[in-house]
Design a protein around this motif. Structure first.
Motif, PDB file in Angstrom:
ATOM      1  N   SER A  60     -25.328  25.953 -27.282  1.00 54.44           N
ATOM      2  CA  SER A  60     -25.719  23.778 -27.903  1.00 54.44           C
ATOM      3  C   SER A  60     -26.871  24.131 -28.033  1.00 54.44           C
ATOM      4  N   LYS A  61     -27.381  22.834 -28.814  1.00 56.97           N
ATOM      5  CA  LYS A  61     -28.509  22.726 -28.629  1.00 56.97           C
ATOM      6  C   LYS A  61     -29.504  22.315 -27.320  1.00 56.97           C
ATOM      7  N   GLY A  62     -28.682  22.072 -26.372  1.00 58.16           N
ATOM      8  CA  GLY A  62     -29.353  21.447 -25.191  1.00 58.16           C
ATOM      9  C   GLY A  62     -28.041  22.425 -24.220  1.00 58.16           C
ATOM     10  N   LEU A  63     -28.981  22.250 -22.701  1.00 55.15           N
ATOM     11  CA  LEU A  63     -28.542  22.482 -21.680  1.00 55.15           C
ATOM     12  C   LEU A  63     -26.793  21.609 -21.470  1.00 55.15           C
ATOM     13  N   PRO A  75     -37.219  31.281 -22.661  1.00 52.34           N
ATOM     14  CA  PRO A  75     -36.318  30.605 -24.014  1.00 52.34           C
ATOM     15  C   PRO A  75     -36.841  30.509 -25.092  1.00 52.34           C
ATOM     16  N   MET A 116     -26.568  32.285 -25.804  1.00 55.79           N
ATOM     17  CA  MET A 116     -26.314  31.602 -25.838  1.00 55.79           C
ATOM     18  C   MET A 116     -24.971  31.791 -25.031  1.00 55.79           C
ATOM     19  N   GLU A 144     -30.891  31.309 -26.862  1.00 56.92           N
ATOM     20  CA  GLU A 144     -31.434  30.711 -25.629  1.00 56.92           C
ATOM     21  C   GLU A 144     -33.273  30.173 -26.196  1.00 56.92           C
ATOM     22  N   SER A 174     -31.429  27.573 -19.526  1.00 53.29           N
ATOM     23  CA  SER A 174     -32.006  26.568 -19.934  1.00 53.29           C
ATOM     24  C   SER A 174     -31.558  25.776 -21.196  1.00 53.29           C
ATOM     25  N   ARG A 175     -30.605  26.741 -21.691  1.00 54.42           N
ATOM     26  CA  ARG A 175     -29.982  26.456 -23.123  1.00 54.42           C
ATOM     27  C   ARG A 175     -28.507  27.038 -23.124  1.00 54.42           C
TER      28      ARG A 175
END
Length: 292
Positions: A29-32, A242, A5, A292, A58-59
């Motif tokens: 990061s946990k998400g995007l 991902p 990531m 990711e 995507s993340r």
């Protein structure tokens, strides 16, 4: 191969009457999470930029900074005279209060960026954006390549950890296969210590006790599931998709199986190996926080 990531890219190019500088940085990061720094006149394009980033990432926390330099004078450049008057009044008041020898000069007022306002037409903004998009794509492609390079290093570390974990599982299985015979010998020794020498233990009773102990400490299912999780994790590491969240879930499941083995273990060797396995799984889960 999995992607990290983290990454960085920079592209500087002249396109049409503009010079662009695009910098992109991505972090864990946990998400995007997309954060953009655009010139004010391009703020209406932020949603389009977000959609562009999502085509490649995507993340992760993706920060994009865009700078535009006009190689030709922009069509509309205005000076906010009311802002100029406000700054002049403020500076003139300070000069008077402090009894400064120098009066307020035009150069003093021009230091304030708020004095200038660029009012670009929709057509001009669209033209800038059309020149910018290919440069953004190039920066995103470079960012993805950097994330792949870092991902290769992480993948190699993850494979090494899983190989070490697999060897621990094999050792645990070898020892567990020998346990019934060990239980039988141990129970027989304990019974002989308690009973008088002229009293013998019925073989069927002894075998029942051995079977009970073996059933209680049976860890074959846990070993089978551990092997299945390790195999699946190795497959995911080779994936271009991902897979960070899936790997994290598998790490949790591996930990669950090892905890169950520890709760069933009546062998010091198995306990020691399972604890070593937990350390390896912790290292595995720490590494995949950057995947990711």
């Amino acid at each position: 191969m999995i992607k990290s990531m983290t990454g960085f890219s920079r592209v500087e190019k002249v396109s049409g009457p503009y010079q662009f500088r695009v910098e992109m940085k991505s972090l864990n990061s946990k998400g995007l999470n997309i954060i953009n720094q655009l010139p004010g006149y391009l703020s209406m394009k932020e949603i389009e930029l977000n959609n562009l980033v999502q085509e490649y990432v995507s993340r992760g926390k993706v920060q994009t900074r865009v700078q535009v330099k006009f190689l030709e004078p922009p069509k509309v450049l205005e000076i906010d005279k009311n802002v100029v008057r406000a700054y002049y009044s403020m500076l003139d008041e300070i000069v008077g209060e402090l009894s400064l020898p120098e009066p307020v000069k035009l150069s003093d007022l021009l230091n304030f960026r708020e004095v200038f306002r660029i009012e670009l037409s929709d057509e001009e903004i669209e033209n800038i954006w059309n020149h910018l998009v290919p440069i953004l794509r190039e920066a995103l492609e470079k960012l993805v390549e950097e994330r792949k390079k870092e991902g290769q290093k992480i993948g190699a570390d993850l494979k090494r950890i899983l190989e070490d974990l697999s060897s621990r599982v094999e050792e645990i299985e070898k020892i567990s296969d020998q346990l019934p015979a060990l239980y039988r010998e141990k129970i027989k020794e304990e019974v002989e210590k308690i009973l008088p020498q002229d009293v013998s233990v019925k073989e069927d009773i002894l075998e029942n006790h051995v079977a009970f102990m073996a059933t209680k400490a049976d860890i074959r299912e846990e070993i089978t599931r551990l092997r299945s999780h390790i195999k699946r994790a190795l497959e995911l590491i080779e994936s271009d998709e991902p897979v960070g969240m899936n790997l994290d879930f598998l790490g949790q499941e591996m930990l669950r199986e090892l905890n169950t083995i520890l709760s069933k273990s009546i062998s010091g060797e198995i306990t020691s190996l399972a604890l070593e396995g937990k350390v390896l799984v912790s290292q595995f889960r720490e590494q995949i926080q950057n995947v990711e």
